[in-house]
Scaffold this motif. Structure first.
Motif, PDB file in Angstrom:
ATOM      1  N   ARG A   1       0.830  -1.213   0.000  1.00 32.16           N
ATOM      2  CA  ARG A   1       0.000   0.000   0.000  1.00 32.16           C
ATOM      3  C   ARG A   1       0.863   1.262   0.000  1.00 32.16           C
ATOM      4  N   ALA A   2       1.930   1.249   0.776  1.00 31.53           N
ATOM      5  CA  ALA A   2       2.828   2.407   0.802  1.00 31.53           C
ATOM      6  C   ALA A   2       3.481   2.617  -0.561  1.00 31.53           C
ATOM      7  N   ALA A   3       3.872   1.527  -1.218  1.00 32.68           N
ATOM      8  CA  ALA A   3       4.481   1.630  -2.548  1.00 32.68           C
ATOM      9  C   ALA A   3       3.477   2.151  -3.570  1.00 32.68           C
ATOM     10  N   ILE A   4       2.234   1.708  -3.474  1.00 37.13           N
ATOM     11  CA  ILE A   4       1.191   2.196  -4.380  1.00 37.13           C
ATOM     12  C   ILE A   4       0.987   3.693  -4.189  1.00 37.13           C
ATOM     13  N   ARG A   5       0.936   4.139  -2.941  1.00 40.99           N
ATOM     14  CA  ARG A   5       0.755   5.576  -2.692  1.00 40.99           C
ATOM     15  C   ARG A   5       1.916   6.391  -3.281  1.00 40.99           C
ATOM     16  N   LEU A   6       3.139   5.900  -3.105  1.00 38.07           N
ATOM     17  CA  LEU A   6       4.306   6.604  -3.641  1.00 38.07           C
ATOM     18  C   LEU A   6       4.260   6.674  -5.164  1.00 38.07           C
ATOM     19  N   MET A   7       4.003   5.550  -5.798  1.00 34.83           N
ATOM     20  CA  MET A   7       4.003   5.522  -7.259  1.00 34.83           C
ATOM     21  C   MET A   7       2.807   6.280  -7.835  1.00 34.83           C
ATOM     22  N   ASN A   8       1.697   6.328  -7.106  1.00 35.81           N
ATOM     23  CA  ASN A   8       0.574   7.158  -7.547  1.00 35.81           C
ATOM     24  C   ASN A   8       0.945   8.635  -7.513  1.00 35.81           C
ATOM     25  N   ARG A   9       1.712   9.029  -6.515  1.00 33.32           N
ATOM     26  CA  ARG A   9       2.177  10.417  -6.475  1.00 33.32           C
ATOM     27  C   ARG A   9       3.081  10.725  -7.672  1.00 33.32           C
ATOM     28  N   LEU A  10       3.913   9.759  -8.034  1.00 36.97           N
ATOM     29  CA  LEU A  10       4.761   9.946  -9.211  1.00 36.97           C
ATOM     30  C   LEU A  10       3.907  10.014 -10.477  1.00 36.97           C
ATOM     31  N   ARG A  11       2.891   9.171 -10.564  1.00 41.38           N
ATOM     32  CA  ARG A  11       1.990   9.225 -11.721  1.00 41.38           C
ATOM     33  C   ARG A  11       1.274  10.570 -11.782  1.00 41.38           C
ATOM     34  N   ASN A  12       0.828  11.065 -10.633  1.00 38.01           N
ATOM     35  CA  ASN A  12       0.156  12.362 -10.606  1.00 38.01           C
ATOM     36  C   ASN A  12       1.080  13.464 -11.113  1.00 38.01           C
TER      37      ASN A  12
END
Length: 379
Positions: A162-173
Motif C-alpha cells: 500500500r505504501a508503494a502504491i501511494r508513492l508511485m501514484n504520487r509519481l503518476r500524478n
C-alpha cells in the motif's frame, strides 16, 4: 529560468548513476523492467530500485543483428544490443530482469537475454476479460512477488504494498501534471521537452526526488518561466502521437513535427499518458495492481477498446488538430491496429490519421518530413 530547471534535471540525471551504485553497495537490489505491464510497486515494496530498460537508441542495433533477425522491431534489437555491448549502465546495474509476454519478439529475446542476466518472464494474458484473464494475471503477480522477496530477502506485506502504491501514484500524478501542460493553448512545453523530462525522471532511483523535480517544473511553467514555441507567432497545429513508445534517441518523428511548425501536445503511448493511470488505494493491494496493470490499453490485447476510448478523451481534452500513429517496423499488433484507429478517428472527429512505419535510423528522415509536412498542410 527554463534553462536553469532543465540544467538541474541533467545534473540530477548525471548524479543518479552514482546514487544507484551507492545503493547497491548498501545492499539494495536493482530490478530492470522492460514493459509497462509489470508493477514496479512490487519492487518498491521490497526496498528495491526499479529501472526501465527498453532500448530507445539506434547505436547497439548493429551488434544485436549479429544474433537477432534484421527484420525485427528496433526496440527489441536496441534492448538486446545494449545487453550484448554492456553499454547501458542501467542494465549493468540490474540484479534481475523482469519481462512479460507482450509480443513474440520480446518473448524470444528474453530467452537469449537470460544468458546475460537472471531473467523472469511473466505470462501476460492476451485479453482483459475480468473473469478469465484477471485471476491468471493476479497469480502471475503473486509469483513475481515471491521472486522479488527471494532476491531481496524482504517480506512484502500488504502495508508495504500500500505504501508503494501511494508513492508511485504520487509519481503518476506528477507525470500527468507535466503532460497536462499540453492542454494549454499555446502549449508552454514542446513535446520533445516533455519526453526528455519523463525519460530522465524514469531512471531516478529516488522517486521522491523525481516527484519534487517534476512538481518544480510544473510550478515554473505555470509561473511563466517557459515560453511557448509559437510565442508571438501564428497558431501551430496541435498533434497527438499514438502507437509505439518513443524515448531519447528514437524521437525523430517528434522533432520533425516541431521543425515543421507544429507541436506534439499529447502522447497517448506508453511513454506518455498510459503511464499516468492511478492504482486504487482503497482495496486489496494485489487485486488493485492486477486490475490496473491488466487494463493498460496496449495493442497486444485483443480486443483493445481501451485505446480508442483513451484517444477520444485525449483528442478532446488536448484540443488536437491531427493524430500521428507511429509504428516501429515489425511491430505487427500496432501495425494491424492502425486501420481501426484511423477509421475510429475519421468517424468520430472527421480528420484522418497519419500512419508512419519506421525504425530508429535517421536514413528515412527526409521521407518522413515530406509526409508529415503534407499532413500538416492538409489539416
Amino acid at each position: 529560468m527554463a534553462n536553469s530547471i532543465m540544467n538541474k534535471l541533467q545534473l540530477i540525471t548525471d548524479e543518479n548513476l552514482a546514487g544507484i551504485e551507492q545503493a547497491k553497495t548498501e545492499g539494495r537490489t536493482v530490478i530492470g523492467f522492460y514493459c509497462l505491464f509489470s508493477p514496479t510497486e512490487i519492487a518498491v515494496a521490497a526496498g528495491a530500485i526499479p529501472l526501465p530498460l527498453c532500448g530507445t537508441r539506434n547505436d547497439p542495433i548493429a551488434l544485436a543483428e549479429e544474433i537477432l533477425p534484421r527484420n525485427l522491431c528496433p526496440l527489441i534489437k536496441s534492448s538486446f544490443g545494449f545487453a550484448l555491448s554492456g553499454t547501458c549502465p542501467f542494465f549493468r546495474a540490474s540484479d534481475i530482469i523482469i519481462g512479460d509476454t507482450t509480443c513474440d519478439g520480446k518473448k524470444k529475446m528474453f530467452e537469449l537475454l537470460s544468458a546475460y542476466k537472471p531473467t523472469h518472464v511473466l505470462q501476460l494474458p492476451q485479453s482483459q476479460k475480468p473473469l478469465t484473464a484477471l485471476p491468471q494475471w493476479r497469480q502471475e503477480l503473486c509469483r513475481f512477488q515471491k521472486i522479488v522477496e527471494a532476491q531481496t530477502g524482504v517480506a512484502i506485506t500488504s502495508d508495504r504494498l500500500r505504501a508503494a502504491i501511494r508513492l508511485m501514484n504520487r509519481l503518476r500524478n506528477a507525470k500527468k501534471a507535466v503532460m497536462d501542460l499540453g492542454r494549454h493553448n499555446p502549449a508552454p512545453l514542446q513535446g520533445s521537452q516533455i519526453l526528455e523530462i519523463l525519460f530522465k525522471v524514469g531512471f531516478l532511483a529516488d522517486k521522491e526526488e523525481g516527484i519534487a523535480l517534476i512538481e518544480e517544473i510544473v510550478a515554473e511553467v505555470q509561473d511563466g518561466a517557459f515560453k511557448p514555441a509559437n510565442h508571438g507567432k501564428p497558431r501551430r497545429k496541435r498533434i497527438l502521437l499514438t502507437g509505439v513508445p518513443v524515448g531519447m534517441g528514437s524521437e525523430k518523428v517528434v522533432k520533425i513535427v516541431e521543425q515543421s511548425g507544429a507541436d506534439v501536445v499529447a502522447f497517448e503511448n506508453c511513454s506518455g499518458y498510459k503511464q499516468a493511470f492511478r492504482v486504487a488505494e482503497d482495496k486489496d493491494p494485489m487485486e488493485a495492481l492486477a486490475e490496473q496493470y491488466l487494463a493498460t490499453p496496449c495493442s497486444v490485447m485483443s480486443p483493445n477498446p481501451g485505446r480508442l476510448n483513451l484517444l477520444e478523451e485525449m483528442i478532446r481534452d488536448f484540443s488536437v488538430d491531427g493524430v500521428i500513429d507511429l509504428t516501429w517496423q515489425a511491430c505487427h499488433t500496432y501495425n494491424v491496429e492502425a486501420y481501426s484507429v484511423d477509421g475510429f478517428i475519421q468517424g468520430t472527429f472527421g480528420f484522418p490519421t497519419l500512419h508512419l512505419e519506421t525504425d530508429y535510423a535517421e536514413s528515412d528522415s527526409e521521407q518522413l518530413r515530406v509526409r508529415i509536412e503534407a499532413y500538416l498542410e492538409m489539416l
